[in-house]
Design an enzyme around this catalytic site. Structure first.
Site, short mmCIF file in Angstrom:
data_model
loop_
_atom_site.label_atom_id
_atom_site.label_comp_id
_atom_site.label_asym_id
_atom_site.label_seq_id
_atom_site.Cartn_x
_atom_site.Cartn_y
_atom_site.Cartn_z
N THR A 53 -8.51 -34.04 3.76
CA THR A 53 -7.25 -34.37 4.42
C THR A 53 -7.17 -35.88 4.40
O THR A 53 -8.22 -36.56 4.50
CB THR A 53 -7.17 -33.85 5.88
OG1 THR A 53 -8.24 -34.44 6.62
CG2 THR A 53 -7.29 -32.33 5.96
N HIS A 54 -6.00 -36.42 4.25
CA HIS A 54 -5.82 -37.88 4.13
C HIS A 54 -6.68 -38.44 3.01
O HIS A 54 -7.14 -39.58 3.08
CB HIS A 54 -6.15 -38.60 5.45
CG HIS A 54 -5.51 -37.97 6.64
ND1 HIS A 54 -4.23 -38.26 7.04
CD2 HIS A 54 -5.95 -37.00 7.49
CE1 HIS A 54 -3.93 -37.53 8.09
NE2 HIS A 54 -4.95 -36.75 8.38
N SER A 101 -7.29 -44.42 -24.45
CA SER A 101 -6.67 -45.74 -24.40
C SER A 101 -6.67 -46.34 -25.79
O SER A 101 -7.60 -46.12 -26.57
CB SER A 101 -7.45 -46.61 -23.43
OG SER A 101 -7.20 -47.98 -23.69
N LYS A 156 -12.36 -44.48 -22.70
CA LYS A 156 -11.45 -43.81 -21.79
C LYS A 156 -11.06 -42.40 -22.22
O LYS A 156 -10.79 -42.14 -23.38
CB LYS A 156 -10.16 -44.63 -21.63
CG LYS A 156 -10.37 -45.97 -20.98
CD LYS A 156 -10.50 -45.86 -19.49
CE LYS A 156 -9.14 -45.91 -18.84
NZ LYS A 156 -9.26 -45.61 -17.41
N ASN A 192 -8.30 -40.07 -20.35
CA ASN A 192 -7.39 -40.06 -19.20
C ASN A 192 -6.65 -38.72 -19.11
O ASN A 192 -6.24 -38.17 -20.13
CB ASN A 192 -6.36 -41.18 -19.34
CG ASN A 192 -7.01 -42.56 -19.46
OD1 ASN A 192 -7.98 -42.84 -18.76
ND2 ASN A 192 -6.49 -43.38 -20.35
N GLU A 200 -0.58 -36.50 -15.33
CA GLU A 200 0.28 -37.56 -14.81
C GLU A 200 1.74 -37.28 -15.18
O GLU A 200 2.66 -37.53 -14.39
CB GLU A 200 -0.20 -38.92 -15.32
CG GLU A 200 -1.57 -39.25 -14.72
CD GLU A 200 -2.29 -40.41 -15.40
OE1 GLU A 200 -1.74 -41.01 -16.34
OE2 GLU A 200 -3.43 -40.70 -14.99
#
Ligand code: ARG
Length: 502
Positions: A170-171, A290, A296, A298, A303
């Site tokens: 949470t948070h 990348s 990388k 990703n 996204e």
């Protein structure tokens, strides 16, 4: 209203036509030939409803023929022309203000002025509304199917990882241990509601406005129920003015898609964060690298899924803004409404399919997750619960455990809890709890096992959740299939009526 006099007739070329009986008639093109021609035209965007318009024309012509409204041979000539126009495709249409006008022009080009009888007892207003509903309903079914696929992928991974413990947050802070299965079911459950919303929207999309004409009905003895049935609609929108004007079905479908997309954006965000923490790894097929940083990998697809919710929200906003305050009945603003719905359904369906694939192929890092499950004293609530079960008021237990957490220099152990108990309760931990129970409460695996309330992560509770969610997926898949079958049956019936005449 000056300048609004031109009804639904097509003919954007403004060319001369041979009239019936050999008389030359000029197909008037008083408007829409000037510099604003392109601005007025929706022909390019109407490619989306080309097939729908051909179907709507067919059903309308069959009905006019059945009602004796057409002269002998008109239906067969028009239906024959429509066949050729469909085969040639949208790209072969003559210029026109929209697909409805262009198809009519193409029919007239092929069969002469009798082709103009196709537009008897209707208007582009009811025609376009019908085309939009006709097309959008299958798009919405496709979105629902994508959501169902995503649910299947989630449930399969959930079953596989029913007992893989992980930290729940949470948070964004470690909160309580749960399982990957429980976590994934949370999204399968949300997507079930999203699917339900799409199917609800479908029920209100799938009503026929055809026969409303401009908005005030027609003196011809048409059969609106018949065209509705030939087009696979579940009924008609009765009030002609409502039928021609209403676009709430665009708004409702887009809103349902936005809700689906928003659910997926949360899942996508989690996967991005979890990838970062090493809890999960998306398959290479769903990752990107990348151009400069060779190390990388990703989770770009996630996204993009996350961002799609923004597109969908924009679609809802655009529709609300275009539709707000529009007076009855038809206004050309409506032409700019539908692309928002179609754009949203395309983006969200694609994102949903991609999310389903990413979930189906992702690797959950079991060891890393198990290690992380107890980081940050995620079992604190379990210890407090244990004390509360032993009769300590929960608020006091909460205070005791908080004190132990505050004082502990490393992971909280029984000794820390014991010291806190002496301070808060005036007696050691063993006066209240069995040491074995304390050890269990501090263990994330045991902690998960203890939470077997309805909908909880314990294996028994999760198994119940899984089977309910599995059953829900199959029920929805069947609901979609039933709707598709009904549409196919209607299309076949229309096809039979057409082939009897050509
Ligand atoms: N292209 C128009 C639309 O999408 C079709 C209806 C045109 N009707 C009219 N009265 N101008 O809304």
């Amino acid at each position: 209203m000056p300048g609004n006099g031109r009804g639904g007739s097509g003919g954007n070329e403004g060319g001369d036509e041979r009239g019936e009986g050999g008389k030359d008639v000029v197909r008037r093109d008083r408007f829409s030939g000037g510099p604003a021609r392109g601005f007025l035209s929706s022909l390019a965007a109407d490619e989306r409803i080309f097939g729908a318009d051909v179907a709507v024309d067919r059903a309308h012509v069959v009905m006019l023929d059945e009602q004796g409204i057409l002269a002998d041979g008109d239906a067969s000539a028009i239906l024959g022309a429509l066949e050729a126009i469909e085969t040639a495709g949208h790209g072969a249409l003559p210029a026109g203000e929209d697909v409805h006008a262009a198809i009519e022009t193409a029919v007239i080009e092929r069969v002469g002025d009798r082709g103009g009888r196709m537009h008897t007892a209707r208007s582009r207003n009811d025609e376009v509304a019908t085309c939009l509903r006709y097309r959008l309903r299958t798009d919405v079914l496709e979105a629902a199917e994508a959501a169902i696929e995503a649910r299947r992928a989630l449930l399969e991974a959930a079953a596989e990882h029913a007992e893989t413990v992980m930290p729940g947050f949470t948070h964004l802070q470690p909160a309580q241990p749960t399982t990957v299965g429980h976590y994934l079911c949370s999204y399968a459950s949300a997507l079930a509601r999203d699917t339900e919303r799409l199917l609800d929207a479908y029920g209100r999309i799938n009503r026929s406005p055809l026969g409303a004409a401009a908005f005030a009905g027609t003196p011809f003895e048409i059969d609106r129920e018949r065209t509705a049935a030939l087009l696979g609609f579940d009924g008609v929108i009765e009030n002609a003015m409502d039928a021609a004007s209403a676009r709430d079905f665009l708004l409702e479908a887009t809103a349902a898609l936005a809700a689906l997309s928003t659910t997926l954006s949360g899942l996508a965000e989690d996967v991005v964060v979890f990838s970062n923490a090493g809890y999960v790894e998306v398959d290479d097929a769903y990752a990107s690298t990348s151009s400069i940083m060779p190390q990388k990998k990703n989770p770009d697809t996630m996204e993009l899924v996350r961002a799609t919710a923004g597109d969908a929200a924009a679609g809802v906003n655009a529709l609300l803004s275009v539709l707000k305050g529009l007076p009855r009945a038809y206004n050309r603003d409506l032409q700019r409404a539908h692309p928002h719905a179609f754009g949203t359904v395309d983006a969200v369906t694609e994102a949903t399919t991609v999310a389903a694939g990413a979930v189906a192929t992702a690797e959950w890092r079991t060891q890393r997750l198990e290690a992380a499950a107890s980081e940050g004293f995620t079992t604190a609530t379990g210890v407090a619960d244990l004390l509360a079960m032993a009769g300590v008021p929960f608020r006091t237990a909460h205070e005791l455990v908080a004190l132990a957490a505050e004082r502990a220099t490393g992971p909280v152990e029984a000794a820390d809890l014991d010291a806190a108990a002496r301070e808060v309760l005036g007696s050691g931990l063993e006066a209240h709890l069995d040491p074995e129970a304390v050890a269990d409460a501090l263990d994330p695996v045991e902690s998960v096992r203890s939470r077997d309330s309805l909908g909880g992560p314990a294996p028994g509770a999760l198994a119940d959740t899984l089977s309910a969610l599995d059953a829900g997926v199959e029920a929805d898949a069947e609901a979609v299939r039933d709707r598709r079958d009904a549409l196919e049956d209607a299309a076949a019936a229309l096809e039979r009526e057409v082939s009897r005449r050509v």
